[in-house]
Design an enzyme around this catalytic site. Structure first.
Site, PDB file in Angstrom:
ATOM      1  N   GLY A 216     150.378  65.333 -31.585  1.00  0.00           N
ATOM      2  CA  GLY A 216     150.223  63.967 -32.068  1.00  0.00           C
ATOM      3  C   GLY A 216     148.786  63.491 -31.987  1.00  0.00           C
ATOM      4  O   GLY A 216     147.838  64.262 -32.181  1.00  0.00           O
ATOM      5  N   SER A 217     148.617  62.239 -31.652  1.00  0.00           N
ATOM      6  CA  SER A 217     147.290  61.633 -31.712  1.00  0.00           C
ATOM      7  C   SER A 217     146.315  62.121 -30.646  1.00  0.00           C
ATOM      8  O   SER A 217     145.116  61.842 -30.736  1.00  0.00           O
ATOM      9  CB  SER A 217     147.403  60.107 -31.644  1.00  0.00           C
ATOM     10  OG  SER A 217     147.999  59.614 -32.829  1.00  0.00           O
ATOM     11  N   THR A 218     146.802  62.847 -29.623  1.00  0.00           N
ATOM     12  CA  THR A 218     145.834  63.432 -28.694  1.00  0.00           C
ATOM     13  C   THR A 218     144.950  64.448 -29.417  1.00  0.00           C
ATOM     14  O   THR A 218     143.813  64.699 -29.005  1.00  0.00           O
ATOM     15  CB  THR A 218     146.529  64.112 -27.494  1.00  0.00           C
ATOM     16  OG1 THR A 218     147.416  65.134 -27.968  1.00  0.00           O
ATOM     17  CG2 THR A 218     147.303  63.095 -26.668  1.00  0.00           C
ATOM     18  N   LYS A 220     143.538  63.972 -32.120  1.00  0.00           N
ATOM     19  CA  LYS A 220     142.424  63.251 -32.755  1.00  0.00           C
ATOM     20  C   LYS A 220     141.108  63.478 -31.998  1.00  0.00           C
ATOM     21  O   LYS A 220     140.029  63.309 -32.559  1.00  0.00           O
ATOM     22  CB  LYS A 220     142.743  61.763 -32.853  1.00  0.00           C
ATOM     23  CG  LYS A 220     143.837  61.458 -33.874  1.00  0.00           C
ATOM     24  CD  LYS A 220     144.279  60.006 -33.826  1.00  0.00           C
ATOM     25  CE  LYS A 220     145.424  59.754 -34.803  1.00  0.00           C
ATOM     26  NZ  LYS A 220     146.002  58.396 -34.684  1.00  0.00           N
TER      27      LYS A 220
END
Length: 483
Positions: A216-218, A220
């Site tokens: 997920g957004s980790t 990013k």
């Protein structure tokens, strides 16, 4: 008459040669495989008849062999069984070994080549052989904080010392009690194993090292690192941030959490990370391209099928052959991007360590029974994941995430924490996984941590990384800093 005798002598000679060859093959060439075969009862009696070395954490034996009055002589006991099950694994007559009990077995039994002279000394003095002690890097306070934080939720926590790679905590839930598998009744041990193998959540498999998830957004952090490393972006560079991004060559769209706006059609890279803007990072991924994201992933430790700590670690991957729509989804840690919790702790650790990724390890020292040091792990640089300038920029961006962004639940009074939240979609109809990765203190990091709570844990569909995973990371950080 001579001819039949010669034939008989020849046949007898051939039979003797065959017998000698067979004995040599079994006793020499097959000796090691036969000795290590779990079905070899002689091996079991020999191993259990000697004191197996302890596994140690924080100066306490978390796995030890105690004498018992049965044909085996010793039984393995685990003082904090479930708490350390992802570290020690189990040692069982009926079911073999796992985790450190398996991958440090030669040291624990005393059969390692490093203990050759110790074995010779014991033979000459008549001393009963003893295995070596395996001293782990685990910090008990951090291990306990991680376990308490996860509670009855399925997931994992890994904490690493950024400057060395020492693993300070490794917890997987659901865990199990190795004592149930260590009993000398083969029927009881086998029944316990079957029950665990069939239990929900697969307790025997470590989520920390043997499972991988959409980060997920980790992820990013990896996309942001690739942008900064390209030389075309700084922390203040503007990136497109529409409320919805139409995926190229499709009618599908990517939106932001809750359908929200990121505050304008363009925002800075710093702001995009602070509020975890999906459309900004998806756009950024399309601009950077597949090769840049894959290469940056690899520098953080992805694509390593041979990584061990010493237990094998499942390979983390960034997909290949992506069309533009798939690339946009991959840039925000979805689609076919897969990472273990250890891997995401390594990403945070590399940023915390000025861009240098240290090889993670779980065994600090191996000591013979007389306490002499047999081996000691020396920290090694695994890769230069990013430049020091990029690491510094990412650190400040991550500080913003915790101070005023999606990771505010990880704030600690008097300590600057750098972090990144993640909420990863899973299969349709299932709640998302909640992630958080962080390090602290930001100015002089002592610990990097990654937390995953599967399927939103107790919050289910209402879960976010900031709401449910960040508080667990905070507790682990506080435990390390307070030690």
């Amino acid at each position: 008459m001579n001819t039949p005798l010669r034939r008989l002598a020849t046949i007898t000679l051939v039979m003797f040669v065959a017998l000698m060859a067979s004995a040599t093959w079994v006793q020499f060439f097959q000796a090691e495989s036969l000795n290590t075969d779990g079905r070899n009862v002689r091996t079991l009696y020999r191993e259990h008849g000697n004191a197996r070395g302890p596994i140690v954490a924080g100066g306490e034996a978390i796995a030890a062999s105690v004498p018992v009055d049965d044909p085996f002589g010793y039984q393995r006991t685990y003082s904090h069984g479930e708490l350390y099950s992802a570290v020690t694994g189990f040692y069982s007559i009926a079911n073999g070994r796992s985790e450190l009990e398996k991958y440090e077995n030669d040291q624990l039994t005393g059969r390692s080549d490093q203990l050759f002279f110790t074995r010779i000394r014991d033979l000459l003095t008549g001393k009963r052989p003893e295995g070596a002690a395996v001293e782990t890097t685990v910090l008990p306070a951090a291990q306990q904080a991680a376990r308490d934080g996860l509670g009855d939720q399925n997931g994992a926590v890994v904490a690493i010392e950024p400057s060395t790679g020492r693993i300070l905590a490794m917890v997987s839930t659901p865990g199990f009690d190795p004592n149930q598998l260590a009993v000398h009744s083969t029927s009881e041990a086998a029944a316990a194993y079957r029950a665990l193998a069939e239990a929900p959540g697969n307790p025997l498999r470590s989520n920390a090292t043997q499972e991988r998830y959409a980060p997920g957004s980790t992820f990013k952090l990896v996309t942001a690192a690739a942008a900064l490393e390209s030389g075309s972006y700084t922390a203040d560079s503007l990136v497109p941030s529409p409320t919805q991004l139409t995926l190229p060559q499709t009618s599908a769209t990517i939106g932001n959490f809750g359908g929200s706006s990121c505050g304008g059609e363009e925002i800075t890279l710093t702001e995009a990370l602070r509020i975890s803007c999906n459309t900004a990072f998806a756009s950024l991924g399309l601009t950077l391209g597949e090769d840049a994201l894959r290469e940056q992933s690899e520098r953080f430790g992805f694509f390593d099928p041979e990584q061990t700590v010493p237990m094998p670690v499942v390979e983390s991957v960034f997909p290949t052959g992506l069309d533009p729509a798939m690339l946009a989804q991959s840039a925000i840690g979805q689609r076919d991007v897969q990472a273990s919790p250890l891997q995401m702790a390594m990403v945070a650790s590399a940023i915390a360590n000025g861009g240098r990724l240290m090889t993670p390890y779980l065994v600090e020292t191996v000591r013979a029974a007389d306490l002499t040091v047999v081996s000691q792990t020396r920290p090694e640089v695994l890769s230069n994941a990013v430049s020091s300038g990029t690491a510094s920029a990412l650190t400040q961006m991550m500080v913003g995430v915790v101070e005023s962004g999606t990771g505010r639940a990880a704030r600690i009074d008097g300590v600057q924490v750098a972090g990144k939240t993640g909420t990863a979609q899973t299969v349709e109809g299932e709640p998302p996984h909640a992630w958080f990765t962080a390090f602290a203190p930001a100015e002089a990091p002592r610990v990097a941590v990654a937390v995953i709570v599967e399927n939103g844990g107790n919050l289910g569909n209402e879960a976010t990384g900031g709401a449910i995973a960040a508080p667990i990371a905070r507790a682990v950080i506080q435990a390390v800093l307070g030690s």
